[in-house]
Design a protein around this motif. Structure first.
Motif, PDB file in Angstrom:
ATOM      1  N   THR A 105      10.845  -1.481  -7.969  1.00 57.61           N
ATOM      2  CA  THR A 105      10.468  -1.918  -6.623  1.00 57.61           C
ATOM      3  C   THR A 105       9.060  -1.422  -6.276  1.00 57.61           C
ATOM      4  N   VAL A 106       8.325  -1.001  -7.285  1.00 55.75           N
ATOM      5  CA  VAL A 106       6.895  -0.664  -7.188  1.00 55.75           C
ATOM      6  C   VAL A 106       6.638   0.385  -6.101  1.00 55.75           C
ATOM      7  N   GLY A 107       7.478   1.418  -6.076  1.00 59.68           N
ATOM      8  CA  GLY A 107       7.233   2.551  -5.208  1.00 59.68           C
ATOM      9  C   GLY A 107       8.174   2.715  -4.044  1.00 59.68           C
ATOM     10  N   ASP A 108       9.079   1.785  -3.805  1.00 60.83           N
ATOM     11  CA  ASP A 108       9.997   1.858  -2.677  1.00 60.83           C
ATOM     12  C   ASP A 108      11.240   2.672  -3.046  1.00 60.83           C
ATOM     13  N   ARG A 109      12.202   2.058  -3.747  1.00 60.71           N
ATOM     14  CA  ARG A 109      13.450   2.744  -4.104  1.00 60.71           C
ATOM     15  C   ARG A 109      13.223   3.833  -5.145  1.00 60.71           C
ATOM     16  N   GLU A 110      12.044   3.867  -5.730  1.00 60.23           N
ATOM     17  CA  GLU A 110      11.734   4.893  -6.729  1.00 60.23           C
ATOM     18  C   GLU A 110      11.833   6.303  -6.177  1.00 60.23           C
ATOM     19  N   VAL A 111      11.771   6.449  -4.855  1.00 64.22           N
ATOM     20  CA  VAL A 111      11.927   7.782  -4.276  1.00 64.22           C
ATOM     21  C   VAL A 111      13.317   8.339  -4.588  1.00 64.22           C
ATOM     22  N   VAL A 157      -1.897  12.369  -7.885  1.00 72.24           N
ATOM     23  CA  VAL A 157      -3.092  12.014  -8.649  1.00 72.24           C
ATOM     24  C   VAL A 157      -3.288  10.498  -8.610  1.00 72.24           C
ATOM     25  N   SER A 158      -4.467  10.048  -8.221  1.00 68.81           N
ATOM     26  CA  SER A 158      -4.841   8.622  -8.252  1.00 68.81           C
ATOM     27  C   SER A 158      -3.925   7.748  -7.407  1.00 68.81           C
ATOM     28  N   ALA A 159      -3.472   8.271  -6.291  1.00 70.38           N
ATOM     29  CA  ALA A 159      -2.527   7.528  -5.455  1.00 70.38           C
ATOM     30  C   ALA A 159      -3.245   6.637  -4.447  1.00 70.38           C
ATOM     31  N   PRO A 160      -2.609   5.523  -4.054  1.00 67.90           N
ATOM     32  CA  PRO A 160      -3.134   4.734  -2.938  1.00 67.90           C
ATOM     33  C   PRO A 160      -2.828   5.430  -1.620  1.00 67.90           C
ATOM     34  N   ALA A 161      -3.619   5.134  -0.614  1.00 72.36           N
ATOM     35  CA  ALA A 161      -3.338   5.639   0.728  1.00 72.36           C
ATOM     36  C   ALA A 161      -2.506   4.639   1.523  1.00 72.36           C
ATOM     37  N   ARG A 162      -2.676   3.354   1.210  1.00 69.31           N
ATOM     38  CA  ARG A 162      -2.026   2.313   2.008  1.00 69.31           C
ATOM     39  C   ARG A 162      -1.517   1.208   1.080  1.00 69.31           C
ATOM     40  N   TRP A 163      -0.542   0.479   1.570  1.00 71.94           N
ATOM     41  CA  TRP A 163       0.079  -0.592   0.787  1.00 71.94           C
ATOM     42  C   TRP A 163      -0.764  -1.873   0.815  1.00 71.94           C
ATOM     43  N   TYR A 164      -0.459  -2.743  -0.123  1.00 73.10           N
ATOM     44  CA  TYR A 164      -0.999  -4.114  -0.198  1.00 73.10           C
ATOM     45  C   TYR A 164      -2.518  -4.142  -0.411  1.00 73.10           C
ATOM     46  N   TYR A 165      -3.056  -3.086  -0.996  1.00 78.04           N
ATOM     47  CA  TYR A 165      -4.490  -3.047  -1.240  1.00 78.04           C
ATOM     48  C   TYR A 165      -4.854  -4.009  -2.369  1.00 78.04           C
ATOM     49  N   ARG A 166      -5.836  -4.876  -2.135  1.00 78.88           N
ATOM     50  CA  ARG A 166      -6.289  -5.853  -3.134  1.00 78.88           C
ATOM     51  C   ARG A 166      -7.809  -5.835  -3.303  1.00 78.88           C
ATOM     52  N   MET A 171      -6.291  -4.235  -9.009  1.00 77.49           N
ATOM     53  CA  MET A 171      -5.204  -4.356  -8.039  1.00 77.49           C
ATOM     54  C   MET A 171      -4.853  -5.817  -7.771  1.00 77.49           C
ATOM     55  N   ARG A 172      -5.806  -6.704  -7.854  1.00 76.41           N
ATOM     56  CA  ARG A 172      -5.472  -8.124  -7.709  1.00 76.41           C
ATOM     57  C   ARG A 172      -4.620  -8.586  -8.898  1.00 76.41           C
ATOM     58  N   ARG A 173      -4.936  -8.090 -10.088  1.00 72.31           N
ATOM     59  CA  ARG A 173      -4.116  -8.432 -11.258  1.00 72.31           C
ATOM     60  C   ARG A 173      -2.710  -7.842 -11.117  1.00 72.31           C
ATOM     61  N   LEU A 174      -2.625  -6.627 -10.585  1.00 73.25           N
ATOM     62  CA  LEU A 174      -1.312  -6.012 -10.407  1.00 73.25           C
ATOM     63  C   LEU A 174      -0.472  -6.799  -9.407  1.00 73.25           C
ATOM     64  N   VAL A 203       9.394  -2.518   5.047  1.00 74.06           N
ATOM     65  CA  VAL A 203       8.275  -1.924   4.312  1.00 74.06           C
ATOM     66  C   VAL A 203       8.424  -0.401   4.365  1.00 74.06           C
ATOM     67  N   PRO A 204       8.364   0.276   3.221  1.00 76.11           N
ATOM     68  CA  PRO A 204       8.556   1.733   3.222  1.00 76.11           C
ATOM     69  C   PRO A 204       7.410   2.475   3.886  1.00 76.11           C
ATOM     70  N   LEU A 205       7.686   3.706   4.256  1.00 73.70           N
ATOM     71  CA  LEU A 205       6.677   4.606   4.789  1.00 73.70           C
ATOM     72  C   LEU A 205       5.486   4.643   3.841  1.00 73.70           C
ATOM     73  N   SER A 206       4.286   4.439   4.363  1.00 79.62           N
ATOM     74  CA  SER A 206       3.101   4.420   3.504  1.00 79.62           C
ATOM     75  C   SER A 206       2.695   5.849   3.145  1.00 79.62           C
ATOM     76  N   PRO A 207       1.922   6.029   2.055  1.00 85.06           N
ATOM     77  CA  PRO A 207       1.467   7.380   1.711  1.00 85.06           C
ATOM     78  C   PRO A 207       0.710   8.075   2.838  1.00 85.06           C
ATOM     79  N   VAL A 208      -0.185   7.367   3.520  1.00 83.16           N
ATOM     80  CA  VAL A 208      -0.965   8.013   4.574  1.00 83.16           C
ATOM     81  C   VAL A 208      -0.085   8.386   5.765  1.00 83.16           C
TER      82      VAL A 208
END
Length: 284
Positions: A105-111, A157-166, A171-174, A203-208
């Protein structure tokens, strides 16, 4: 599943007056709160002591890999091997990755996957747990610490601050890989990553949004100034939201995530974690 590590290594030949104990590595499948099986590996490392606890005794790192990684990828094993010099290490494959069940789920249920790995680490008798995440895993360790208080320190390490970044080509390829049926097929057969077709809801709680909730747990944010996925406004945004309980390391010449971290940086991360784990004031 084994209840814990067993066995002892021979007396150290490096330090004749010290005793070295090496317990047996193990591999098992954990089960998350929502019933997904998670392929997990425990490396107890080497514990050297002379009758009094060493700074890293009782410390375990729980490593959360990036998207399309798994426990058997060389870059994940390299991270684990360096951190094992500072304490024990638990690595695992997120859902949908490698031999783990479910779909990413690309970071959601992975918690929930990380929560199961942390629980296992504590069950193995470790007093201090430090979570270390890379890219997607970096966002997961932030959300986990906000939602499941109790870890002793967090390294993202190397984490995004916010979701849906393109904003970058990678990130567009991802996003194509995740959102398009043909992309998910490439993920499955090209990267051994099975991706869920459903969009996040909610939408899950964002990193920021997560980082202010981590305080006072010590937090280290690491980012390369040549990261091709997330530019420097991401770590700076995370550090600003975290406040004084966080440290920000901007690494010159470093790219993205596990592939970009060298042995020196991993050793510095290990030293940082060993100095802070278990200290209520978070100070070295």
């Amino acid at each position: 599943m084994s209840n814990g590590p067993a066995g002892h290594g021979a007396r150290s030949t490096v330090c004749p007056n010290c005793e070295t104990s090496r317990r047996t590595p193990m591999r098992t499948f954990l089960h998350t709160a929502d019933g997904v099986s998670i392929d997990s590996v425990y490396n107890p490392g080497a514990v050297v002591y002379d009758g009094s606890p060493s700074p890293s005794r009782g410390l375990v790192f729980v490593v959360a890999h990036g998207f399309t990684g798994d426990v058997d990828r060389p870059h994940v094993r390299r991270v684990a091997s360096v951190l094992a010099r500072h304490g024990a290490v638990v690595t695992f494959s997120f859902r949908g990755h490698g031999a783990s069940g479910g779909r990413s789920t690309v970071g959601d249920r992975e918690v929930l996957d990380l929560a199961a790995a942390v629980e296992w680490a504590r069950g193995l008798g470790h007093a201090h747990v430090v979570t270390v995440g890379f890219s997607m895993g970096g966002s997961v360790v932030l959300r986990h610490a906000a939602l499941y208080p109790g870890v002793d320190a967090v390294v993202s390490v190397s984490a995004p601050a916010r979701w849906y970044y393109r904003g970058t080509a990678p990130m567009r390829r991802l996003h194509w890989l995740v959102t398009r049926p043909e992309g998910r097929m490439v993920g499955r057969y090209g990267f051994r990553t099975r991706i869920h077709h459903r969009e996040w809801n909610p939408v899950p709680l964002s990193p920021v949004e997560a980082v202010p909730r981590i305080a006072p747990t010590p937090l280290l944010i690491v980012h390369g100034d040549r990261d091709g996925y997330f530019p420097l406004d991401h770590p700076r945004m995370l550090a600003a939201a975290a406040g004084e309980h966080a440290e920000l390391w901007l690494e010159p010449g470093m790219g993205h995530a596990e592939h970009a971290v060298d042995e020196d940086l991993l050793s510095r991360i290990g030293d940082w974690a060993a100095a802070r784990a278990g200290r209520p004031d978070g100070l070295a």
